[in-house]
Design an enzyme around this catalytic site. Sequence first.
Site, mmCIF file in Angstrom:
data_model
loop_
_atom_site.group_PDB
_atom_site.id
_atom_site.type_symbol
_atom_site.label_atom_id
_atom_site.label_comp_id
_atom_site.label_asym_id
_atom_site.label_seq_id
_atom_site.Cartn_x
_atom_site.Cartn_y
_atom_site.Cartn_z
ATOM 1 N N LYS A 1 46.865 43.807 40.057
ATOM 2 C CA LYS A 1 47.102 42.907 38.925
ATOM 3 C C LYS A 1 47.535 41.526 39.422
ATOM 4 O O LYS A 1 48.588 41.392 40.028
ATOM 5 C CB LYS A 1 48.203 43.449 38.008
ATOM 6 N N GLY B 1 56.738 38.927 44.640
ATOM 7 C CA GLY B 1 57.219 38.215 43.459
ATOM 8 C C GLY B 1 58.716 38.007 43.543
ATOM 9 O O GLY B 1 59.277 37.920 44.638
ATOM 10 N N GLU C 1 57.800 42.148 48.822
ATOM 11 C CA GLU C 1 57.966 40.832 49.450
ATOM 12 C C GLU C 1 58.519 39.913 48.380
ATOM 13 O O GLU C 1 57.829 39.577 47.419
ATOM 14 C CB GLU C 1 56.614 40.364 49.984
ATOM 15 N N CYS D 1 57.396 31.279 48.968
ATOM 16 C CA CYS D 1 58.593 32.099 49.135
ATOM 17 C C CYS D 1 59.284 31.798 50.470
ATOM 18 O O CYS D 1 60.478 31.960 50.599
ATOM 19 C CB CYS D 1 58.238 33.572 49.031
#
Length: 485
Positions: A190, A242, A264, A298
């Site tokens: 997704k 995310g 992660e 990130c």
Amino acid sequence: MSKKTKDKNWNYSPAPESSSSATIEKRYNLFINGKWVKPSNGKYFKTINPANESVLSEVAEANEKDVDIAVKAARKAYDKTWSKISAKERAKYIYRIARMIQERAREFAVIESMDGGKPIRESRDVDVPLAANHFFYYAGWADKLEYAFPMRKPKAYGVAGQIIPWNFPLLMAAWKIAPALATGNTVVLKPAETTPLTALKLAEIIQEAELPDGVVNIITGAGKTGAAIVNHPDIDKIAFTGSTNVGKIIQQAIAGTNKKATLELGGKAANIIFEDAPIDQAVEGIINGIYFNQGHVCCAGSRLFVQESVYDEVIRKLKWRMKSLIVGDPMDKNTDIGAINSSEQLKTIEKYIAIGKKDGNQIFQSECFLPKKGFWCKPTLFENVAQSDRIAQEEIFGPVLAVQTFRTVDEVIAKANNTPFGLSAGVWTDKGSKIFNVTSKMKAGVVWANTYNKFDPTSPFGGFKESGYGREGGLHGLSAYLKFD
Ligand code: NAI
Ligand code: MG
């Protein structure tokens, strides 16, 4: 250079990439079992271009029922075909996907920039080539797993549920799908709700590559759809990238089940500049670490530590360089900083800028012209930040840099590690011994020395502490999709 020339405000002429190579359908259904199927609740949601707020397309919202159909398709494909064919055959399909991404590289880059707001230079030169490289790299391992893990008998888990964010939409899909296929797993993936289009384009390629039906299923939706994947009883492994918050929810949801996971999550990386660093390169590294890609990374170098003796020089050069950054149309090849991915993300960033100001930190923003429509943020820097300030502790995920100073090596190691996160870090110095000393003490998954934000499929990536667990990339990324007898 005469004063007159020096002061002249040079502007580049616009050099926009054409969007003509991009075919975007008005509406996308779910890619399940090799076919495009309508969502069972008939619901669709819009994805927009964050640089001008225009609607690009509408995509299906998958509910629990659709997730169940997709997982069943993936299970059947695993049992009936994917686990039965030879590893060499698996590799052929993965190579084919890699080549097809290369053939359609321009289209992928254009759509990535339109749907997510990142500069075309970045999607063209980083996201898309790296995505193809991941497929090439893992295709090479598919029939060599026994050599990758000698004396052990690697076996696929079965069905992998994969949930990815909006900052590197195609690249994250490649990071997730390529090792899963190479190891013989099947997939339900997704993409994020604001950037679903390149994953759906990838589904087109997967269909054209004639991958057996159900081996890769790509379904769209928001958090609820993601949760339905996580909670589905027939998923063997979750791979998530995310926010730390959602990572924690996932961890709770799978506690007590047999599901494996790699998470992660967020980061708050320290970028450390020692007095003996090559200052000009370091300044470029700071810019690359936090401002390119709007800080939507990130592993962004969002905390800058500068040794006191070179502080004035570094900050002067950094501000000067910030002034030359071009913020604007992501499709323009001159653009350094594109649009913020969504109005929600812009609100988050603005909230943190307000907090930084309220905490009494000294703010500097480059004076750039921001387009009227769309979501934009000026490159921002805060000086004299205290270790305890929220802008130094929490992930902002925007072009906002918190600057601190230090005197000694031990002091900066302690400060850099004083964070709930541990995804990445950067060290700039002329001395190899200092690099070894500092990098070995840094509690971060990836540490760059005299460079920043460099990625390679052969190199593992992942975090410590609240940045998550498990590794993606390299052999580590391969083993994350395997169990061993
Ligand atoms: P998010 O973590 O909510 O979204 C990431 C993905 O997870 C999306 O595909 C989303 O639909 C899905 N998701 C959301 N809730 C879920 C649930 N309960 N179960 C399963 N899947 C779920 O991130 P969001 O809201 O887009 O961004 C919020 C913050 O997260 C950002 O400000 C940033 O700090 C951080 N972030 C970190 C990323 C990273 O690469 N580490 C990437 C994106 C955001
Ligand atoms: Mg979008």
